[in-house]
Structure formats: C-alpha cells, structure tokens
Design a protein around this motif. Structure first.
Motif, short mmCIF file in Angstrom:
data_model
loop_
_atom_site.label_atom_id
_atom_site.label_comp_id
_atom_site.label_asym_id
_atom_site.label_seq_id
_atom_site.Cartn_x
_atom_site.Cartn_y
_atom_site.Cartn_z
N GLN A 52 0.82 -1.20 0.00
CA GLN A 52 0.00 0.00 0.00
C GLN A 52 0.86 1.26 0.00
OE1 GLN A 52 -2.34 -0.68 3.47
NE2 GLN A 52 -3.55 -2.30 2.54
N ILE A 53 1.96 1.23 0.74
CA ILE A 53 2.86 2.38 0.78
C ILE A 53 3.44 2.65 -0.60
CG2 ILE A 53 5.07 3.19 1.71
CD1 ILE A 53 4.35 1.73 4.30
N GLU A 54 3.82 1.57 -1.33
CA GLU A 54 4.37 1.74 -2.67
C GLU A 54 3.34 2.39 -3.59
OE1 GLU A 54 8.39 0.49 -2.70
OE2 GLU A 54 7.11 1.32 -4.26
N GLU A 55 2.08 1.98 -3.45
CA GLU A 55 1.05 2.47 -4.35
C GLU A 55 0.85 3.98 -4.22
OE1 GLU A 55 -2.25 0.05 -3.40
OE2 GLU A 55 -1.61 -1.64 -4.63
N VAL A 56 0.95 4.49 -3.00
CA VAL A 56 0.75 5.94 -2.81
C VAL A 56 2.08 6.69 -2.90
CG1 VAL A 56 -1.31 5.62 -1.41
CG2 VAL A 56 0.91 5.71 -0.30
N GLU A 57 3.19 5.97 -3.16
CA GLU A 57 4.49 6.55 -3.41
C GLU A 57 4.91 7.52 -2.31
OE1 GLU A 57 4.85 6.27 -8.24
OE2 GLU A 57 4.48 8.22 -7.31
N VAL A 58 4.86 7.05 -1.08
CA VAL A 58 5.39 7.82 0.03
C VAL A 58 6.90 7.61 0.04
CG1 VAL A 58 5.37 8.18 2.52
CG2 VAL A 58 3.27 7.55 1.33
N VAL A 59 7.66 8.66 -0.23
CA VAL A 59 9.11 8.53 -0.36
C VAL A 59 9.79 9.53 0.55
CG1 VAL A 59 8.97 7.67 -2.72
CG2 VAL A 59 9.16 10.12 -2.31
N GLY A 60 11.12 9.43 0.62
CA GLY A 60 11.89 10.35 1.42
C GLY A 60 12.41 9.70 2.68
N GLU B 249 14.52 2.67 1.67
CA GLU B 249 14.81 4.10 1.58
C GLU B 249 15.88 4.48 2.59
OE1 GLU B 249 14.20 7.85 -0.23
OE2 GLU B 249 13.42 5.88 -0.71
N ASP B 250 15.82 3.89 3.78
CA ASP B 250 16.88 4.13 4.78
C ASP B 250 18.23 3.70 4.22
OD1 ASP B 250 14.57 3.18 7.15
OD2 ASP B 250 15.63 5.08 7.33
N ILE B 251 18.28 2.48 3.68
CA ILE B 251 19.54 1.93 3.20
C ILE B 251 20.09 2.79 2.07
CG2 ILE B 251 20.61 -0.08 2.14
CD1 ILE B 251 18.41 -1.74 3.56
N LYS C 169 12.39 10.80 5.83
CA LYS C 169 11.44 10.85 6.94
C LYS C 169 10.38 9.76 6.79
CE LYS C 169 7.98 13.90 9.09
NZ LYS C 169 6.79 13.21 8.60
N ALA C 170 9.89 9.55 5.55
CA ALA C 170 8.88 8.52 5.33
C ALA C 170 9.42 7.13 5.63
CB ALA C 170 8.37 8.59 3.89
N SER C 171 10.69 6.90 5.29
CA SER C 171 11.26 5.59 5.57
C SER C 171 11.41 5.36 7.07
CB SER C 171 12.61 5.44 4.87
OG SER C 171 13.56 6.33 5.42
N LEU C 172 11.76 6.41 7.81
CA LEU C 172 11.82 6.29 9.27
C LEU C 172 10.44 5.99 9.85
CD1 LEU C 172 14.22 9.24 10.24
CD2 LEU C 172 14.77 6.80 10.06
N GLU D 263 7.25 2.03 25.08
CA GLU D 263 7.35 2.72 23.80
C GLU D 263 6.27 3.78 23.72
OE1 GLU D 263 8.64 -1.57 21.78
OE2 GLU D 263 6.88 -0.47 21.03
N TRP D 264 6.68 5.01 23.48
CA TRP D 264 5.74 6.15 23.40
C TRP D 264 5.76 6.70 21.99
CZ3 TRP D 264 6.77 11.72 25.45
CH2 TRP D 264 5.60 12.49 25.32
N TYR D 265 4.66 6.52 21.27
CA TYR D 265 4.52 7.01 19.90
C TYR D 265 3.77 8.34 19.97
CZ TYR D 265 5.96 2.27 18.86
OH TYR D 265 6.66 1.09 18.81
N PHE D 266 4.52 9.41 20.30
CA PHE D 266 3.89 10.67 20.70
C PHE D 266 3.48 11.54 19.52
CE2 PHE D 266 8.50 11.06 20.81
CZ PHE D 266 8.75 12.21 20.08
N ALA D 267 3.80 11.15 18.29
CA ALA D 267 3.37 11.87 17.09
C ALA D 267 3.55 10.92 15.91
CB ALA D 267 4.18 13.15 16.90
N ASP D 268 3.04 11.32 14.74
CA ASP D 268 3.22 10.50 13.55
C ASP D 268 4.71 10.34 13.25
OD1 ASP D 268 0.52 10.27 13.27
OD2 ASP D 268 0.33 11.85 11.76
N GLY D 269 5.16 9.08 13.17
CA GLY D 269 6.55 8.83 12.87
C GLY D 269 7.51 9.16 13.99
#
Length: 896
Positions: free
Chosen positions: A41-49, A74-76, A51-54, A692-698
């Motif tokens: 699904q991520i590939e289909e909407v082409e979320v890149v960069g 993307e990280d690699i 920050k997106a990989s993190l 683990e505290w996910y305090f914001a998106d990403g």
C-alpha cells in the motif's frame, strides 16, 4: 552416516516435501505477510523520502509481536552504507567491526557475531571467507552483500516459536522486493563513484532494478543487479608485545623480562569486485494462492597483497643500547633499544634484523541461494511451505614474498653488517630509525619466495524444507489463532588446506635476487597518522597488478599437491524442528506464546594423529534435543503508549572449528590438542521489558531493558583427560592421563543492558533519530573464576542522525560510536578493540522527478581503528593502529 540418521533425514524430507507439494511455503511468519501488504500500500501511494522511511520503520516496530527494529530500503539508500552491516549499525544494540574499511561482522546486544544469525527472506544464507585468517563461523559475512539489493533489514531481538532457532544474540532477516508489490515497468538504476583518501583514486559502482507484471497482475518478474569495484589500501602499525628476553644478550644488563616479539609497518592493498544479482518470479493465479521463486547470486573477487616491514627482536640473540623500559603488570618490558645487523647471525632463532613479510592472496568467495515459497489462504486456515538450497565456496591461494635481512645474507644486498636500527615503542607508538641503511631502496632486501604455499578451500551448504499451518480462531475466547509447523535442515560445512610448490625461476631464487626484482614501487607519505614522527615514511611497495601476474606465473597447474591432514574437517548436521504457537488478545493485552522443539544430530569427520601416524576420515557422532519456550506480550497503556515484554529460552550451535573431530597427542610429553564434537550448544534464558511512546506520527521515545543468562559457555582450555593412547616407544595401547587443549562447555555468563531510542521531526523539515545502548556483562569460567571478558561486548554504543529535507533536497549528519570490546587472545594476552566513532554525511537533490544526485562521506574525521593489549598484562600498549581513511561517494540515480 548411521542408518538412524539416514532414516530420520529421509522421513523428514519426505514429510516436508509432500506438504510443500500439497500446500505452500512459509512466509517468515504470518505477521510478515501483514507487513508485506502494508508495504504494498505504501508503494502504491508513493510515500518517499528519508522521513517517510523512518516512519515505516517506526510502524513496523509498533505493530510487531516481538522485540524488533528495522530499516527500509529508503533508509539503506539514504544512509552512506555500502553493505548490510554498515546499514545495520544504525539500529539500537547493533555493533560492527570495520578492520578492512567495511563492516565484516555484526554483533547484537554485546554478543559475538557468531552468536547471531542472518537469514534471506526467512531462510539460511551461506557465506564464505576471503581472508585465510578468518575461520568459518555461523555468522554471515556482511561485506559479501551490497545494500542496494535489499528492500528491508529486520533485527529480531526476542524470538517467537515460529521463528528459526539458533541465535543467542538475535536474528537479522534480509528481505528482497517482490514484483507484484511494485508497479509494472518499475525501473531504478544508479551510477556511483567512490573516492578513497588513502588510495587517492576513484572507483565505480553500478546497480539496477527492473520489475514487470502482467496486465491482470497475476504474474510478475523482478531482476536486480549490483556491481562494485573498489581499490582499498591502508597503512598500519603492528606490535606483537610479550616475547621473553631470558637467555638473550641484553646491553646494558638489567632486570628486563620482555620485549616485543616484533613490530612493523604494514601496508595492505586490495582490489575488490563485488557482483550480485537477484531474480524473483511471482505468480498469483487466484487470491488464495501465491507462489514466489527467488534466486540470489553474489561473488567477491578480493585479491590483495599485505606487506609488513618487520623489526623482530624476538628472533635475535642480541638487544643493544636499551634506553627505555617500563614496569608492566606482567614484568619489566624493554621499549627502546638498538639492533646491529652484524650481530644477527642468520641461524634459526637469530635470523631477522629487518625486512618485509609480504603475502599475495588470490581469493574468490561466492555464494548463491534458491528458494521456492508458496502461500495458500483459505477462510479456515493459511498454509505456507518453503523449500530451498543455499551454498557458498571460498577459494584462497597464497604466495609469500620475504625480504628479511640478517648477517648471513647481507652481502646479497651489499650491506656491511655495521648497519644499526633503533626500535622505539615509547609514547605507545612505533618508531624505527636507521644508521647506514636506506629502507626505501628495494635492492637492500635479499629476496626469498616461499616454496611451500597454501591453497585453502572452504564450503558451506544447506538444503531446507518447512511447512506452517495457521488457523484463525473466531470463537476461541482470548486465543485469536494457532500456528504449528516443522522445519528440516541438512547442513554441511567443509574445509581443506592444500600445499603446493611454487615454480620459482633461477633468476628469483634465494641468494640471486633482491626485492627490486619484484614489481615494486617506492611509496612515501605513509603512516602520517599512525606512527611516531621519526618513523619510516618511504618504503618499497609491491604493485598489486604486477604481483598478481607474477604470482600466477609461479603457481603450478595443480595447487592441491599435498593436503594438510590436520586442517581437514567435514561437519554434517541434521536438524528437525517442530513448534506450536498461539496468538492471543484480551482487552488491551495481546501477544503470543509457544514452544519450539529441536532435534539435532551431528556427524563430524576429521583426521587424527597419534605420535606422527595418521588415521584418516575418523567420524564421530553427537545428538541432543532442546525445548525452547517463548512468550511475547504487548500491553496498551494508552493509545500511544505501549508496554512490551518477552521471555524465552534460546540456543546457538558451536562454531564449526570447535566441532572438529581432530585429535593429536604425544605419548612422551602426555599432551594433546583436539576439537570437540561432543559440545553442547550455547543456551540462554532471556528477558525483555520496554516502554514505547509514539507521541506523534513517525515519532518514538522508547526504553528497553534486556537480560541474557547464558549457560554452557564455551571456553578453550586445557584439562587432564584419561585416554587410551599408543605408547610411542613400545607400540602398546595404554591408558594415560593427558593434558588436552580443546573447546569445552563450562561456566556461565550474564549480559544485561538498556536500549534508549528517540526519533522525531522537530520543525521546518528538521528531525533527529538517535539511540543509545548500555551493556554490562559478566563471565564465570568452569572453575568459578569471575571477571572474565565477554567477546564482542561494548559497554556503550550510540547513534545520532540529524536530518533536514524538503520536497527536493535532503541532508544528514550522522555519528556512530562503539565502545571498546574484548576481541580474543593474541600471543597469550587479551586483545581489546578500542572505541571507534565514525562521522558520516549525506546530501541529495532531486534534479527532476526521476533523477537524484547525491554526495556521501564516511569517516570524515579519519578515525583510526586500534587494538591494544589488556591492562592486566601490558598496560594497554597498542597491537594494531590502522588508518582506513575517509571515503566519498558521488551518485546519480534514476527511477521510473
């Protein structure tokens, strides 16, 4: 092989293959299938960069059902990482070795790389060696595989019952892309040039990927390839401290006990060509059935020449003009003295004044893996089956070239014997100075080409078959699904060492030639960072291309003339694993629990020596079974706050060389040396607890405490054993007590630590990703002696990455630190690798929607790789100081 082993192998193979034909192979776990769908699904909407990989890595951690971390493609691609080990060092709790400039060993949570396993799409991947000093281990040589071929790297720190056993440290899973997850016609390519500061040259690298699928999206093919050329060179100081001086002529006389056995200026040159390609075909004729075939091949040509210009007072009878010494814990050691050429007779034990030890290695390791993976999904169950084969082979041919000088051969180089060298180890650095001798002149070194040279062959292969069945439970109360399965593995690791006679022409024979008759250049400006100011700066350097050509002419057609009987071994292993696991969920609590049963059988074949007489191909068998329970739980304290825990029993198999069935003894001295096929595995109970505290998106802030209590620790020690031996004098079989040196189970160890992680976007495109790992270890041997070192354990490790990016530009500044760690015993004393901090940068710009330019730099501060002797013996005096230099990468990439 015994009939019992054969029957079990035949039965297990038949069951697994029949199930594979009727149903379909494992996806590494059911959870992996879910993550595959998310990534699609991520590939289909082409979320890149970057920050997106993190963010994708954070999501994978958040929804995982065990303790894990990951890096996406993307990280690699965005990190300046040229193999998977370099990429993995960014993950909390993961450390690497960098002796030859790239990562060549991955340590997880302070444990030796041999105690962690690497898998390709959930299955074994064989590896081979390119350096004869490396013995095969169960760890993966990460410098064999380029990072460009990888879509994701996952590090599993707590086990599940459905994951393969065999790792006390952790599991690294390498994932490759699948064609039906990508748009048809997806194409990517890159051209890169690397500049090495030490080599002062640019080298190219290429990579590409193409993915196609049919219009009905039922069949797809993906091809990826990578080729890297790299010329590596470094200069280093080496010091082998600890030789006794009793019986030597020391002037002036004193209560001196030790000097260095030898110290040298080393120059290493290597020309690498690393080529890898991956082919994947995927077929989904229906929504229920998914068939994937994957083939990976990689080769590494790594020819190299290593020269060490040695001063060897440990091989002389006279030590003159001692002007500096130090009282070490182990004795009063000489640090500065002279050596007069005319005093070094050339006889055995008094034969080395100065000169180069050089070795050319022709080395070509290669590996491949084939895997067939089928998944069948039904309303009532999901079935997976996986069959495959992986193999690797190493091939190393070595020829030695020496230019050692002593009084017996000084006239060949026109020397008088009055020449004097001064060796200076004060200030914990090496200095060598001469009177009456020019070390830069190759004609000053009498040439000796080693007649008897080794050819080393090692191989590793595994065939496996696995079946898994998952049944969802709709009305099972707290139990949401149950999963069961089996896995069979047939593994062989084999090593041969042959010797051949070099075809040396008369013009290069001993006594007729000097180092000047080799393809040689005079290099200047070395050792600026590693040595004392008064040391050598100009030395004759072998030309790698020229010495490769000369070595080929000296190598006979048959390099397997004589086998070293003591070095041969063949390890055959059969493993059958069965497991059952349940997933559960109750209110805010979820997780899984299960148990894995492992049945292991070993046949170890080697040659054994008795008083110089050999028994060939002696087999010994061993078998045992282990029960490995595991529990993973996640409790949702709040929507964005998780409490995660895990407890499990884990195991690792001993290294192959420890399992060799070798044995040799001397009936007169009543001593022996042996391998140990009867070793038990490493066993440990481990525990994890984290928040683990996910305090914001990403964004993530987390803290995880971990502990491993290791049983049946492996030590290499000597003990008295009562054995039946043959008396050398009478030929009779007698029972005697022998002092036998071998690896043994015994003692225990505990490792505990804390992992801290913070990742967040700050503002205006700025963000930070950082982690810190503290590890504390304690080892107690089989005699109850505590305070011993744990190999590979660094007390402190940390990473900091600061980044900025917008829609077109990206910049990152990265720092990676690994604290000092114990790396083994060298010349009877503990050796420690000193702390290392690498500062790396990366910049990129999207020139168009399809073209990106980037600049990356590794080790900008020129940090040195250093090892040292332990404080307890020689007060931390250096063993190796290696200047790997700084590397820069310019890259142009395209994607469609």
């Amino acid at each position: 092989m015994s009939s019992n082993v054969f029957q079990k192998k035949l039965l297990a193979s038949g069951i697994a293959l029949a199930l594979a034909g009727a149903a379909a192979p494992l996806a590494f776990a059911q959870e992996e299938e879910k993550k595959e769908k998310q990534s699609t699904q991520i590939e289909e909407v082409e979320v890149v960069g970057f920050k997106a990989s993190l963010e994708r890595a954070i999501d994978a951690k958040r929804y995982a059902t065990m303790v894990m971390d990951s890096i996406t493609s993307e990280d690699i691609g965005k990190f300046p990482d040229k193999n998977i080990g370099d990429a993995l060092m960014r993950i909390p709790g993961v450390g690497i070795e960098r002796r030859f400039g790239e990562a060549d060993g991955v340590s997880i949570r302070g444990l030796d790389p041999a105690l962690s396993l690497t898998y390709l799409n959930g299955q074994a991947i064989s590896t081979a060696q390119w350096f004869e000093g490396y013995r095969p281990t169960r760890g993966f040589r990460s410098d064999m595989l380029a990072a460009e071929l990888v879509s994701a790297l996952e590090v599993y720190k707590s086990p599940r019952a459905d994951l393969p056993e065999g790792s006390v440290g952790g599991i690294v899973n390498i994932k490759t892309a699948r064609p039906l997850d990508l748009a048809s016609g997806t194409a990517r390519g890159s051209l890169e040039y690397q500049y090495s500061e030490n080599a002062e040259r640019w080298d190219p690298a290429y990579s590409g990927l193409y993915s196609w699928k049919s219009d009905d999206e039922k069949f797809g093919v993906l091809v990826s390839a990578s080729h890297q050329e790299r010329f590596t060179t470094y200069d280093a100081m080496e010091n082998y401290y600890g030789a006794g001086v009793a019986g030597k002529n020391v002037d002036p006389a004193g209560d001196f006990t030790n000097a260095t056995w030898g110290a040298g200026h080393a120059i290493f040159q290597q020309e690498r060509e690393r080529t890898a390609y991956n082919f994947t075909a995927q077929y989904q004729p229906t929504e229920q059935l998914d068939i994937v075939a994957n083939y990976l091949n990689f080769e590494l040509s790594a020819d190299n020449v290593n020269s060490n210009y040695l001063v060897v007072p440990g091989r002389t009878d006279d030590i003159s003009n001692v002007t500096a010494s130090k009282e070490f814990p182990a004795g009063n050691g000489i640090l500065k003295h002279d050596s007069i050429l005319g005093n070094v007779s050339g006889e055995a034990g008094d034969d080395y004044w100065f000169g180069p030890d050089s070795f050319f290695r022709n080395t070509n390791p290669e590996a491949q893996a084939f895997d067939l993976d089928v998944t069948y999904t039904h309303d009532l169950f999901e079935a997976h089956a996986q069959v495959g084969h992986t193999e690797a082979a190493g091939d190393i041919i070595v020829i030695g070239y020496f230019g050692k000088i002593n009084a017996a051969n000084a006239d060949v180089a026109g020397l008088t014997g009055d020449e004097v060298l001064t060796l200076d180890l004060t200030g914990n650095k090496l200095g060598v100075d001469f009177q009456g001798f020019d070390p830069s002149n190759p004609a000053n070194y009498p040439l000796e080409i080693r007649e008897n040279n080794p050819h080393i062959e090692d191989s590793d292969e595994e065939t496996y078959a696995q079946f898994d069945l998952t049944v969802p439970i709709d009305n099972g109360g707290y139990i949401t699904s149950v999963k069961t399965g089996l896995k069979y593995q047939d593994h062989t690791n084999e090593r041969h060492l042959y010797n051949f006679t070099a075809q040396i022409p008369a013009s290069l024979a001993l006594g007729n030639a000097t180092y000047a008759d080799l393809p040689v250049n005079t290099g200047c400006g070395q050792y600026e960072e590693t040595a004392k100011g008064n040391t050598l700066t100009c030395l004759p350097t072998l030309d790698l291309e020229g010495i490769r050509s000369l070595s080929a002419s000296l190598t006979p057609g048959n390099t397997r003339e004589r086998e070293s009987l003591s070095d041969f071994y063949e390890i055959n292993e059969d493993k059958l694993a069965l497991y059952a696991m349940a997933e559960f969920e109750y209110d805010k609590l979820s997780g899984n629990f299960g148990v894995r049963y492992v049945d292991y059988e070993l046949e170890s074949v080697a040659n054994q020596e008795a008083n110089g007489e050999w028994l060939l191909g002696v087999p010994t068998s061993n078998d045992y079974s282990e029960i490995l329970p595991s529990l993973n739980v996640v409790y949702q304290l709040q929507d964005d706050l998780l409490l995660r825990g895990a407890v499990a029993r884990v195991m690792s198999l001993p290294n192959y060389q420890d399992l060799r069935n070798t044995f040799s003894y001397n009936s007169t001295t009543l001593t022996g040396s042996a391998g140990n096929p009867n070793l038990d595995p490493w066993l440990a109970n481990q525990f994890d607890l984290g928040v683990e505290w996910y305090f914001a998106d990403g964004a993530l802030a987390s803290a995880t405490y971990f502990r491993k209590d290791i049983e049946s620790f492996l030590f290499s020690i000597s003990e008295l054993e009562t054995l039946d031996i043959i008396d050398e004098n009478t030929g009779d079989t007698v029972t005697r007590q022998l002092e036998v040196s071998r690896t043994r189970n015994g003692g225990e160890a505990s490792v505990q630590g804390l992992e801290l992680q913070l990742q967040t976007e700050i503002a205006y495109g700025f963000g930070v990703s950082t982690n810190y790992t503290f590890t504390d270890a304690e080892v107690v041997d089989n005699n109850g002696v505590s305070g011993l070192n744990l190999p590979g354990n660094s007390e402190d490790m940390w990473n900091v990455t600061g980044y900025w990016e917008n829609d077109r530009y990206s910049a990152r500044l990265m720092a990676n630190h690994r604290g000092e760690f114990f790396n083994g015993i060298r010349i009877g004393t503990a050796s420690e690798t000193e702390a290392f901090t690498s500062i790396d940068v990366a910049f990129s710009a999207d020139v168009t929607d399809n073209v990106t330019l980037s600049l990356q730099g590794v080790n900008l501060t020129g940090e040195l790789y250093r090892t040292k002797n332990s404080q307890d013996n020689w007060d931390g005096i250096f063993q190796l100081i290696n200047d790997g230099g700084t590397r820069w990468f310019m890259n142009a990439s395209v994607k469609f």
